[in-house]
Design an enzyme around this catalytic site. Structure first.
Site, PDB file in Angstrom:
ATOM      1  N   ARG A  94       0.849  -1.198   0.000  1.00 16.95           N
ATOM      2  CA  ARG A  94       0.000   0.000   0.000  1.00 16.95           C
ATOM      3  C   ARG A  94       0.886   1.251   0.000  1.00 16.95           C
ATOM      4  O   ARG A  94       1.964   1.258   0.613  1.00 16.95           O
ATOM      5  CB  ARG A  94      -0.852  -0.037   1.271  1.00 16.95           C
ATOM      6  CG  ARG A  94      -1.835   1.117   1.452  1.00 16.95           C
ATOM      7  CD  ARG A  94      -3.013   1.032   0.540  1.00 16.95           C
ATOM      8  NE  ARG A  94      -4.110   1.869   0.988  1.00 16.95           N
ATOM      9  CZ  ARG A  94      -5.092   2.278   0.184  1.00 16.95           C
ATOM     10  NH1 ARG A  94      -5.123   1.938  -1.095  1.00 16.95           N
ATOM     11  NH2 ARG A  94      -6.080   3.012   0.655  1.00 16.95           N
ATOM     12  N   THR A 367      -9.316   0.645  -9.754  1.00 16.44           N
ATOM     13  CA  THR A 367      -8.619  -0.477  -9.122  1.00 16.44           C
ATOM     14  C   THR A 367      -8.729  -1.713 -10.022  1.00 16.44           C
ATOM     15  O   THR A 367      -9.482  -1.719 -10.983  1.00 16.44           O
ATOM     16  CB  THR A 367      -9.198  -0.747  -7.699  1.00 16.44           C
ATOM     17  OG1 THR A 367      -9.178   0.467  -6.982  1.00 16.44           O
ATOM     18  CG2 THR A 367      -8.494  -1.814  -6.931  1.00 16.44           C
ATOM     19  N   ASN A 387      -6.156   4.273  -7.089  1.00 16.91           N
ATOM     20  CA  ASN A 387      -7.383   4.915  -6.620  1.00 16.91           C
ATOM     21  C   ASN A 387      -8.291   5.272  -7.785  1.00 16.91           C
ATOM     22  O   ASN A 387      -8.565   4.416  -8.595  1.00 16.91           O
ATOM     23  CB  ASN A 387      -7.091   6.110  -5.703  1.00 16.91           C
ATOM     24  CG  ASN A 387      -8.283   6.398  -4.800  1.00 16.91           C
ATOM     25  OD1 ASN A 387      -9.141   5.550  -4.607  1.00 16.91           O
ATOM     26  ND2 ASN A 387      -8.363   7.592  -4.262  1.00 16.91           N
ATOM     27  N   ASP A 409      -7.836   8.535   0.288  1.00 17.01           N
ATOM     28  CA  ASP A 409      -8.384   7.470   1.128  1.00 17.01           C
ATOM     29  C   ASP A 409      -8.155   7.752   2.613  1.00 17.01           C
ATOM     30  O   ASP A 409      -8.659   7.019   3.465  1.00 17.01           O
ATOM     31  CB  ASP A 409      -7.762   6.112   0.769  1.00 17.01           C
ATOM     32  CG  ASP A 409      -8.505   5.438  -0.381  1.00 17.01           C
ATOM     33  OD1 ASP A 409      -9.542   5.970  -0.800  1.00 17.01           O
ATOM     34  OD2 ASP A 409      -8.038   4.387  -0.852  1.00 17.01           O
ATOM     35  N   SER A 438      -7.854   1.105   3.360  1.00 16.44           N
ATOM     36  CA  SER A 438      -8.298   0.641   2.033  1.00 16.44           C
ATOM     37  C   SER A 438      -9.497  -0.291   2.175  1.00 16.44           C
ATOM     38  O   SER A 438      -9.788  -0.800   3.258  1.00 16.44           O
ATOM     39  CB  SER A 438      -7.142  -0.132   1.396  1.00 16.44           C
ATOM     40  OG  SER A 438      -7.560  -0.768   0.218  1.00 16.44           O
ATOM     41  N   SER A 439     -10.178  -0.518   1.053  1.00 11.78           N
ATOM     42  CA  SER A 439     -11.260  -1.519   1.027  1.00 11.78           C
ATOM     43  C   SER A 439     -10.860  -2.734   0.200  1.00 11.78           C
ATOM     44  O   SER A 439     -11.649  -3.674   0.040  1.00 11.78           O
ATOM     45  CB  SER A 439     -12.524  -0.928   0.398  1.00 11.78           C
ATOM     46  OG  SER A 439     -12.997   0.139   1.161  1.00 11.78           O
ATOM     47  N   GLY A 458     -13.548  -1.543  -7.113  1.00 12.11           N
ATOM     48  CA  GLY A 458     -14.837  -0.904  -6.851  1.00 12.11           C
ATOM     49  C   GLY A 458     -14.882  -0.083  -5.592  1.00 12.11           C
ATOM     50  O   GLY A 458     -15.957   0.091  -5.020  1.00 12.11           O
ATOM     51  N   GLY A 459     -13.748   0.401  -5.124  1.00 14.18           N
ATOM     52  CA  GLY A 459     -13.736   1.285  -3.959  1.00 14.18           C
ATOM     53  C   GLY A 459     -14.432   0.657  -2.768  1.00 14.18           C
ATOM     54  O   GLY A 459     -14.241  -0.525  -2.460  1.00 14.18           O
TER      55      GLY A 459
HETATM   56  N1  GLY Z   1      -8.374   3.222  -3.252  1.00  7.96           N
HETATM   57  C1  GLY Z   1      -9.406   2.313  -3.003  1.00  7.96           C
HETATM   58  C2  GLY Z   1      -9.145   1.458  -1.801  1.00  7.96           C
HETATM   59  O1  GLY Z   1      -7.998   1.209  -1.480  1.00  7.96           O
HETATM   60  O2  GLY Z   1     -10.061   1.023  -1.162  1.00  7.96           O
END
Ligand code: GLY
Length: 559
Positions: A94, A367, A387, A409, A438-439, A458-459
């Protein structure tokens, strides 16, 4: 019945690691968001590489042919299973906050928030992690030199890839941003406009940086000429990077989040991804209910209520584990899940405002995700990102590296929302060197039937997509991988307090019924996600791949 499944699943899990350690599979599979990336992974496996080498080839090729989703200027999580010893680990690549950035960097002299500063231009960019992740994968887990696994990406960057309809649509969506910077325009546009279909997108600067990475490993990116050029370009563009930011970047090997749900062992992303913990809480809440016989609206109501509560805790507690203490054991306990489930009314939606307040922050289809298994049984689930589409829109000088906008984020604004309308709080406040929450949720699901490797872009909706696929997998009496990937999607993330549904996917009676229980339904303009899944059938050792019809990816399984 459930007890039986739990025992058999635990037994299967211990047993399967050693079986997988010794028994080659009948075939191999890859699913990724672009056919050229899947082909690159296949060629590396055919040259004697393992799944980890193939992951390098797929990730680097996606960086070239899907520059809007991920890349050397971004970050991500690689979830690995090594067949030899059953080791399961998450490579956290990350992005990290540059040492000089603070939340004040996103405010003007009078303290007003500059809404685009965390989204566009070099101030939006965290220190990239993908190059370090790829170098680490090659060194610790691969069988081939980086120069070999990066070769397909280098070739495509140098020779160009044909612009496809998806590339064109996404360039169009960020055209104004890309036109703003000469380097970005030169790399992604044709005479300042969207390239026609089949125009070759040639990225010679990126090819050169990839070659340096191939020759020198991580230091070819984080030190020396490439690092210097990136720092100079960022600072000239108004950002605040130092060479120390790059020199100090490190990936972290983290223990995945592991839990059981109705006879299945789920292995998913650890913080700084909220994925595994949010999945664990929501699934532990749902384990109280037998969802399969329920009418669709009732099932959707319960899933939405479980997601509402789990995303609420995402907002309250989660952040970078190197900076914040999180109540991980508590969030993963069934006692806590039962306590949270106690407030679920089977007939009425709980307004999110009735849950204890959490300070605000948000999270599309940006993503990318890919899934791989090789014949030895090594597995990779990787979700990678810059992102939002085309990240910050800023290419770092002559390196060809398009930088992320992952700083968005973080909880940049105190009560603001990010690009995904997610609410964040103190644990996700910006600090020097910190990783934004993050997701991204690369996940393995292991049970008596086999092993599922999955994930999606998909965020903020990534977690609910993975959850829905796990619920559908659990409900299938005969596994149909493509059906899991195709299934209609819905999503709740606590705030905004609404149940999002894909268009043309649910009968109006179901939506009416949900509305009557108090859910605010929002039918999205577009479908979302681009799930890439692989499934290994335990009884035959056969591997299957499925790619989401919402994207243009390809899933291949071959002998
Ligand atoms: N940038 C999207 C995530 O990391 O959730």
């Amino acid at each position: 019945m459930q007890l039986f499944f739990r025992i058999s699943s635990a037994f299967f899990f211990c047993f399967c690691a050693s079986v997988y350690a010794q028994t080659p599979l009948a075939n191999t599979a890859i699913a990724s968001a672009h056919p050229l990336a899947t082909a690159a992974g296949k060629s590396i496996l055919e040259q004697g590489g393992n799944a980890f080498d193939a992951a390098i080839a797929v990730a680097a090729t996606l960086a070239v042919v899907e520059p809007y989703s991920s890349g050397l200027g971004g970050g991500g999580f690689f979830l690995l299973h090594r067949a030899r010893d059953g080791k399961q680990v998450m490579i956290d690549a990350r992005e990290r906050a540059p040492l000089k950035l603070t939340s004040n960097s996103y405010r003007n002299a009078t303290g007003q928030l500059l809404p685009l500063a965390s989204l566009e231009g070099p101030l939006a960019a965290g220190i990239p992690g993908i190059p370090a992740g790829l170098a680490h994968l090659a060194k610790r887990y691969g069988q081939l030199p980086l120069s070999r696994s990066l070769a397909p990406a280098i070739h495509l960057a140098q020779q160009g890839f044909p612009a496809d309809a998806r590339y064109r649509a996404l360039v169009q969506s960020r055209l104004t941003l890309l036109q703003k910077q000469a380097e970005a325009a030169a790399q992604f546009l044709h005479h300042q406009a969207v390239p026609e279909v089949d125009t070759l997108v040639v990225q010679t600067n990126l090819a050169k940086t990839l070659r340096t990475l191939a020759q020198k490993g991580a230091s070819g990116f984080y030190r020396g000429a490439v690092a210097k050029e990136m720092v100079a370009a960022v600072n000239n563009g108004g950002g605040l990077w130092q060479t120390a930011d790059l020199a100090r970047y490190r990936i972290v090997e983290r223990k995945p989040i592991v839990f059981d749900y109705r006879g299945m062992r789920i292995v998913s992303a650890a913080p700084p991804s909220a994925g595994g913990l949010t999945l664990a809480e929501a699934l532990h809440i749902l384990a109280r209910y037998d969802l399969n016989p329920l009418k669709p609206a009732h099932r959707m109501h319960l899933v939405a209520e479980a997601l509402r509560r789990a995303y609420h805790d995402r907002a309250r507690y989660m952040g970078d584990p190197d900076f914040v203490r999180m109540p991980i054991q508590r969030l993963m306990s069934t006692t806590y899940a039962n306590m949270r489930a106690a407030s679920i009314d089977p007939a009425n939606a709980t307004p999110s405002a009735n849950l204890a307040a959490a300070p605000e922050v948000t999270q599309g289809n940006h993503t990318t995700h890919f899934s791989i298994v090789d014949r030895q049984g090594n597995r990779v689930a990787a979700t990678l990102s810059i992102n939002t589409f085309f990240g910050s829109g800023f290419v770092a000088g002559n390196t060809g590296v398009l930088l992320n906008n992952e700083m968005d984020d973080f909880a940049v604004a105190e009560h603001g929302m990010n690009a995904y309308s997610l609410v964040h709080s103190e644990p996700n406040r910006i600090a020097p060197g910190k990783r934004p929450l993050s997701s991204m949720s690369p996940t393995f699901v292991e049970d008596r039937r086999g092993t599922l490797i999955l994930g999606a872009p998909g965020g903020s909706r990534i977690i609910s997509m993975v959850l829905l696929a796990i619920l559908d997998y659990q409900a299938q009496t005969k596994v149909d991988l493509q059906a899991l990937v195709n299934a209609p999607r819905y999503h709740h993330q606590y705030l905004p307090d609404r149940l999002e549904v894909e268009p043309d996917s649910f009968p109006s009676e179901v939506l009416d019924e949900l509305q009557l229980t108090g859910h605010v339904i929002r039918v999205n303009e577009r479908k979302w996600g681009n799930m890439q899944a692989v499934w290994i059938e335990r009884s035959s050792g056969k591997a299957f791949a499925a790619s989401d019809p919402r994207g243009m990816g390809s899933g291949l399984a071959w002998y």
